[in-house]
Design a protein around this motif. Structure first.
Motif, PDB file in Angstrom:
ATOM      1  N   LEU A   1      32.107  -9.406 -33.213  1.00 10.41           N
ATOM      2  CA  LEU A   1      31.157 -10.300 -32.560  1.00 10.41           C
ATOM      3  C   LEU A   1      29.752  -9.699 -32.575  1.00 10.41           C
ATOM      4  CD1 LEU A   1      33.308 -11.413 -29.512  1.00 10.41           C
ATOM      5  CD2 LEU A   1      32.767 -12.766 -31.539  1.00 10.41           C
ATOM      6  N   ARG A   2      29.656  -8.411 -32.285  1.00 10.46           N
ATOM      7  CA  ARG A   2      28.360  -7.740 -32.300  1.00 10.46           C
ATOM      8  C   ARG A   2      27.738  -7.792 -33.696  1.00 10.46           C
ATOM      9  NH1 ARG A   2      29.668  -2.519 -31.024  1.00 10.46           N
ATOM     10  NH2 ARG A   2      30.732  -3.372 -29.218  1.00 10.46           N
ATOM     11  N   SER A   3      28.568  -7.702 -34.726  1.00 14.20           N
ATOM     12  CA  SER A   3      28.047  -7.696 -36.096  1.00 14.20           C
ATOM     13  C   SER A   3      27.536  -9.063 -36.546  1.00 14.20           C
ATOM     14  CB  SER A   3      29.119  -7.190 -37.074  1.00 14.20           C
ATOM     15  OG  SER A   3      30.106  -8.175 -37.314  1.00 14.20           O
ATOM     16  N   ILE A   4      28.002 -10.143 -35.913  1.00 13.07           N
ATOM     17  CA  ILE A   4      27.548 -11.472 -36.341  1.00 13.07           C
ATOM     18  C   ILE A   4      26.401 -12.029 -35.510  1.00 13.07           C
ATOM     19  CG2 ILE A   4      29.789 -12.032 -37.347  1.00 13.07           C
ATOM     20  CD1 ILE A   4      30.234 -14.022 -35.041  1.00 13.07           C
ATOM     21  N   VAL A   5      26.205 -11.538 -34.284  1.00 13.22           N
ATOM     22  CA  VAL A   5      25.205 -12.146 -33.405  1.00 13.22           C
ATOM     23  C   VAL A   5      23.778 -11.996 -33.947  1.00 13.22           C
ATOM     24  CG1 VAL A   5      24.892 -10.227 -31.770  1.00 13.22           C
ATOM     25  CG2 VAL A   5      24.588 -12.572 -30.997  1.00 13.22           C
ATOM     26  N   ASP A   6      23.397 -10.825 -34.421  1.00 10.32           N
ATOM     27  CA  ASP A   6      22.020 -10.647 -34.890  1.00 10.32           C
ATOM     28  C   ASP A   6      21.698 -11.432 -36.159  1.00 10.32           C
ATOM     29  OD1 ASP A   6      21.096  -9.146 -32.746  1.00 10.32           O
ATOM     30  OD2 ASP A   6      21.754  -7.261 -33.642  1.00 10.32           O
ATOM     31  N   PRO A   7      22.578 -11.459 -37.180  1.00  9.88           N
ATOM     32  CA  PRO A   7      22.245 -12.252 -38.361  1.00  9.88           C
ATOM     33  C   PRO A   7      22.207 -13.763 -38.105  1.00  9.88           C
ATOM     34  CG  PRO A   7      23.994 -10.690 -38.884  1.00  9.88           C
ATOM     35  CD  PRO A   7      23.772 -10.643 -37.395  1.00  9.88           C
ATOM     36  N   ILE A   8      22.984 -14.259 -37.133  1.00 13.00           N
ATOM     37  CA  ILE A   8      23.045 -15.699 -36.865  1.00 13.00           C
ATOM     38  C   ILE A   8      21.982 -16.146 -35.865  1.00 13.00           C
ATOM     39  CG2 ILE A   8      24.517 -17.553 -35.956  1.00 13.00           C
ATOM     40  CD1 ILE A   8      26.915 -16.002 -37.104  1.00 13.00           C
ATOM     41  N   ALA A   9      21.555 -15.276 -34.964  1.00 12.00           N
ATOM     42  CA  ALA A   9      20.612 -15.640 -33.903  1.00 12.00           C
ATOM     43  C   ALA A   9      19.361 -16.371 -34.397  1.00 12.00           C
ATOM     44  CB  ALA A   9      20.224 -14.403 -33.092  1.00 12.00           C
ATOM     45  N   PRO A  10      18.755 -16.019 -35.539  1.00 10.00           N
ATOM     46  CA  PRO A  10      17.550 -16.741 -35.972  1.00 10.00           C
ATOM     47  C   PRO A  10      17.750 -18.246 -36.173  1.00 10.00           C
ATOM     48  CG  PRO A  10      17.720 -14.675 -37.155  1.00 10.00           C
ATOM     49  CD  PRO A  10      19.013 -14.858 -36.394  1.00 10.00           C
ATOM     50  N   LEU A  11      18.978 -18.688 -36.416  1.00 12.00           N
ATOM     51  CA  LEU A  11      19.240 -20.123 -36.555  1.00 12.00           C
ATOM     52  C   LEU A  11      19.013 -20.877 -35.253  1.00 12.00           C
ATOM     53  CD1 LEU A  11      22.471 -20.150 -38.720  1.00 12.00           C
ATOM     54  CD2 LEU A  11      20.210 -20.938 -39.392  1.00 12.00           C
ATOM     55  N   PHE A  12      19.062 -20.162 -34.141  1.00 14.64           N
ATOM     56  CA  PHE A  12      18.856 -20.781 -32.837  1.00 14.64           C
ATOM     57  C   PHE A  12      17.373 -20.879 -32.480  1.00 14.64           C
ATOM     58  CE2 PHE A  12      23.260 -19.671 -32.678  1.00 14.64           C
ATOM     59  CZ  PHE A  12      23.846 -20.589 -31.831  1.00 14.64           C
ATOM     60  N   GLY A  13      16.519 -20.295 -33.282  1.00 11.26           N
ATOM     61  CA  GLY A  13      15.080 -20.289 -33.030  1.00 11.26           C
ATOM     62  C   GLY A  13      14.567 -18.863 -33.001  1.00 11.26           C
ATOM     63  N   SER A  14      13.324 -18.689 -33.267  1.00 11.91           N
ATOM     64  CA  SER A  14      12.775 -17.346 -33.432  1.00 11.91           C
ATOM     65  C   SER A  14      12.859 -16.482 -32.182  1.00 11.91           C
ATOM     66  CB  SER A  14      11.329 -17.425 -33.919  1.00 11.91           C
ATOM     67  OG  SER A  14      10.545 -18.117 -32.973  1.00 11.91           O
ATOM     68  N   ASP A  15      12.784 -17.078 -30.999  1.00 12.83           N
ATOM     69  CA  ASP A  15      12.792 -16.287 -29.772  1.00 12.83           C
ATOM     70  C   ASP A  15      14.074 -16.451 -28.960  1.00 12.83           C
ATOM     71  OD1 ASP A  15      10.238 -15.418 -30.343  1.00 12.83           O
ATOM     72  OD2 ASP A  15       9.307 -17.099 -29.307  1.00 12.83           O
ATOM     73  N   MET A  16      15.119 -16.953 -29.570  1.00  6.71           N
ATOM     74  CA  MET A  16      16.326 -17.253 -28.815  1.00  6.71           C
ATOM     75  C   MET A  16      17.202 -16.023 -28.606  1.00  6.71           C
ATOM     76  SD  MET A  16      16.179 -20.255 -27.917  1.00  6.71           S
ATOM     77  CE  MET A  16      16.078 -21.974 -28.220  1.00  6.71           C
ATOM     78  N   HIS A  17      17.773 -15.953 -27.404  1.00  8.46           N
ATOM     79  CA  HIS A  17      18.761 -14.942 -27.079  1.00  8.46           C
ATOM     80  C   HIS A  17      20.120 -15.609 -27.184  1.00  8.46           C
ATOM     81  CE1 HIS A  17      15.165 -13.541 -24.677  1.00  8.46           C
ATOM     82  NE2 HIS A  17      15.283 -12.730 -25.697  1.00  8.46           N
ATOM     83  N   VAL A  18      21.055 -14.931 -27.808  1.00  6.26           N
ATOM     84  CA  VAL A  18      22.339 -15.551 -28.124  1.00  6.26           C
ATOM     85  C   VAL A  18      23.487 -14.728 -27.540  1.00  6.26           C
ATOM     86  CG1 VAL A  18      23.865 -16.272 -30.011  1.00  6.26           C
ATOM     87  CG2 VAL A  18      21.389 -16.541 -30.239  1.00  6.26           C
TER      88      VAL A  18
END
Length: 161
Positions: A22-39
């Motif tokens: 889960l930790r390995s996927i959160v950072d690469p996918i987070a930009p899809l939620f918007g540039s300043d989004m916390h996921v």
């Protein structure tokens, strides 16, 4: 957005633990939620008895803490949300009237600037699934422009499950 890194991270299922995957996927996918989004990303099991989160990770602590508190205070809201469409806002999953009445969401998310949440769900066809969720500053629906890339990522996570 580096699509290749996001997709490669999803298929690294040989990670020794759910938390590390889960930790390995959160950072690469987070930009899809918007540039300043916390996921916040979580692995969950859901059946007729309810929802149980087995592992979680995040790229920002306040959203993670608010999610955990709300899940304890009003679990039914999350059960409805985790059972919905692959990409939607929480207010769309549960209905805007019920969402606005949620004291647990307001108590935990309004202080950190979130009035709604954007979620990506991927389920294995059974009780297991992965949810990525990010807070939104206003109650709204998902746009087609937002939905398409998130739906593609959801399909890859579904395949990896």
């Amino acid at each position: 957005m580096d699509w290749i890194s996001a997709v490669e991270a999803i298929y690294q299922i040989d990670e020794p633990s759910h938390e590390r995957w889960l930790r390995s996927i959160v950072d690469p996918i987070a930009p899809l939620f918007g540039s300043d989004m916390h996921v916040v990303v979580s692995l969950f099991h859901m059946n007729e008895r309810g929802l149980r989160v087995f592992a979680a990770s995040h790229n920002e602590a306040a959203t993670f803490v608010a999610t955990n508190r709300m899940s304890e205070q009003e679990p039914g809201l999350l059960v409805k949300s985790f059972g919905g469409a692959p990409v939607a806002t929480m207010s769309s999953h549960v209905g805007r009237r019920a969402f606005r009445r949620s004291k647990a969401f307001a108590r935990n998310f309004h202080p950190i600037g979130h009035s709604d949440a954007l979620g990506l769900l991927a389920r294995d066809g059974g009780p297991w699934g992965v949810c990525l969720c990010s807070g939104l500053p206003a109650i709204r629906s998902v746009t087609a422009e937002e939905a398409v890339p998130l739906q593609r990522i959801s399909a890859h996570i579904h395949a990896a499950l």
